[in-house]
Scaffold this motif. Structure first.
Motif, PDB file in Angstrom:
ATOM      1  N   HIS A  29       0.854  -1.184   0.000  1.00  0.00           N
ATOM      2  CA  HIS A  29       0.000   0.000   0.000  1.00  0.00           C
ATOM      3  C   HIS A  29       0.892   1.236   0.000  1.00  0.00           C
ATOM      4  O   HIS A  29       1.993   1.209   0.540  1.00  0.00           O
ATOM      5  N   SER A  30       0.395   2.345  -0.569  1.00  0.00           N
ATOM      6  CA  SER A  30       1.185   3.570  -0.640  1.00  0.00           C
ATOM      7  C   SER A  30       0.266   4.790  -0.664  1.00  0.00           C
ATOM      8  O   SER A  30      -0.834   4.728  -1.213  1.00  0.00           O
ATOM      9  N   TYR A  33       0.915   7.448  -5.843  1.00  0.00           N
ATOM     10  CA  TYR A  33       1.018   6.570  -7.003  1.00  0.00           C
ATOM     11  C   TYR A  33       1.463   7.409  -8.183  1.00  0.00           C
ATOM     12  O   TYR A  33       1.014   8.553  -8.340  1.00  0.00           O
ATOM     13  N   THR A 119      10.329   0.883  -8.166  1.00  0.00           N
ATOM     14  CA  THR A 119      10.055   0.822  -6.728  1.00  0.00           C
ATOM     15  C   THR A 119      10.983  -0.202  -6.083  1.00  0.00           C
ATOM     16  O   THR A 119      11.736   0.104  -5.181  1.00  0.00           O
ATOM     17  N   ARG A 147      11.296   5.711  -7.314  1.00  0.00           N
ATOM     18  CA  ARG A 147      10.481   5.929  -6.117  1.00  0.00           C
ATOM     19  C   ARG A 147      10.913   5.012  -4.974  1.00  0.00           C
ATOM     20  O   ARG A 147      10.177   4.778  -4.029  1.00  0.00           O
ATOM     21  N   VAL A 166       8.887   7.427  -1.378  1.00  0.00           N
ATOM     22  CA  VAL A 166       7.477   7.191  -1.091  1.00  0.00           C
ATOM     23  C   VAL A 166       7.353   5.956  -0.208  1.00  0.00           C
ATOM     24  O   VAL A 166       7.813   4.881  -0.585  1.00  0.00           O
ATOM     25  N   PRO A 167       6.736   6.113   0.946  1.00  0.00           N
ATOM     26  CA  PRO A 167       6.597   4.948   1.821  1.00  0.00           C
ATOM     27  C   PRO A 167       5.638   3.913   1.232  1.00  0.00           C
ATOM     28  O   PRO A 167       4.674   4.260   0.544  1.00  0.00           O
ATOM     29  N   THR A 168       5.947   2.655   1.485  1.00  0.00           N
ATOM     30  CA  THR A 168       5.041   1.566   1.133  1.00  0.00           C
ATOM     31  C   THR A 168       4.846   0.727   2.387  1.00  0.00           C
ATOM     32  O   THR A 168       5.731   0.673   3.249  1.00  0.00           O
ATOM     33  N   CYS A 174      -0.314  -0.864   7.393  1.00  0.00           N
ATOM     34  CA  CYS A 174      -0.690   0.349   6.676  1.00  0.00           C
ATOM     35  C   CYS A 174      -1.471   1.322   7.563  1.00  0.00           C
ATOM     36  O   CYS A 174      -2.583   1.008   8.003  1.00  0.00           O
TER      37      CYS A 174
END
Length: 191
Positions: A29-30, A33, A119, A147, A166-168, A174
């Motif tokens: 999840h992020s 996008y 990613t 990213r 960008v955090p995932t 999450c």
């Protein structure tokens, strides 16, 4: 030379950078996008971005540009055009990245690999393997967007037009899920 803030502005203007709660192809999840086709649907912007990638490798005697299907096809074509080289692409066959359609990489060919969004770097690593298996010499990797937050290392010179951290998150970790925030709808890739 295009600055990162100019690249980000272009991506935001074309709504290629989206904010919300996204389920990525990886299952992670992020909150952000990058929908590359929102910018790549504009040939003049694609050309501009790819010319910038080409300029960064203009002195490296690139003889072939290779990108993975799908977005990498457009990038390989435009970067190849700017460098006056051939451009080909890899695609999956039975889950394995491969060359098809009669594409060849003659032994000793100096190859630039291009990709749209990285990613984890998995697809680029697979393309690197294909290039090496065919006797090509990887001279660099050109990315539209990294990213990964600088976490991906391909072992050769890599140039990205934009770096994002960008955090995932795994579903169970999450914070957006914990807040009850629904997934943001985005165009399906068919994956």
């Amino acid at each position: 030379m295009l600055q990162e803030k100019e690249v980000m502005q272009l991506l935001e203007e074309t709504e290629a950078v989206l904010h919300g709660h996204f389920l990525l192809t990886s299952g992670l999840h992020s909150p952000m996008y990058v929908e590359k086709f929102n910018v790549l649907q504009h040939p003049k912007y694609t050309e501009k971005l790819c010319q910038e990638l080409a300029e960064r490798y203009a002195a490296d005697n690139v003889e072939l540009v290779v990108g993975p299907m799908t977005g990498g096809i457009l990038l390989a074509h435009e970067v190849g055009k700017a460098l006056d080289t051939r451009a080909i692409f890899t695609e999956r066959e039975n889950g394995k990245m491969t060359l098809k359609r009669g594409f060849e990489i003659p032994k000793g060919t100096r190859v630039l690999i291009v990709e749209d969004i990285v990613t984890t770097g998995g697809s680029v690593m697979e393309v690197l393997d294909v290039v090496k298996e065919h006797g090509g010499i990887p001279v660099g990797i050109g990315l539209l967007v990294d990213r990964s937050g600088g976490k991906v290392d391909f072992g050769i010179r890599t140039e990205a037009l934009l770096h994002l951290d960008v955090p995932t998150f795994k579903e169970e970790d999450c914070p957006l899920c914990k807040e009850g925030k629904p997934f943001t709808k985005r165009v399906r890739t068919g994956k």
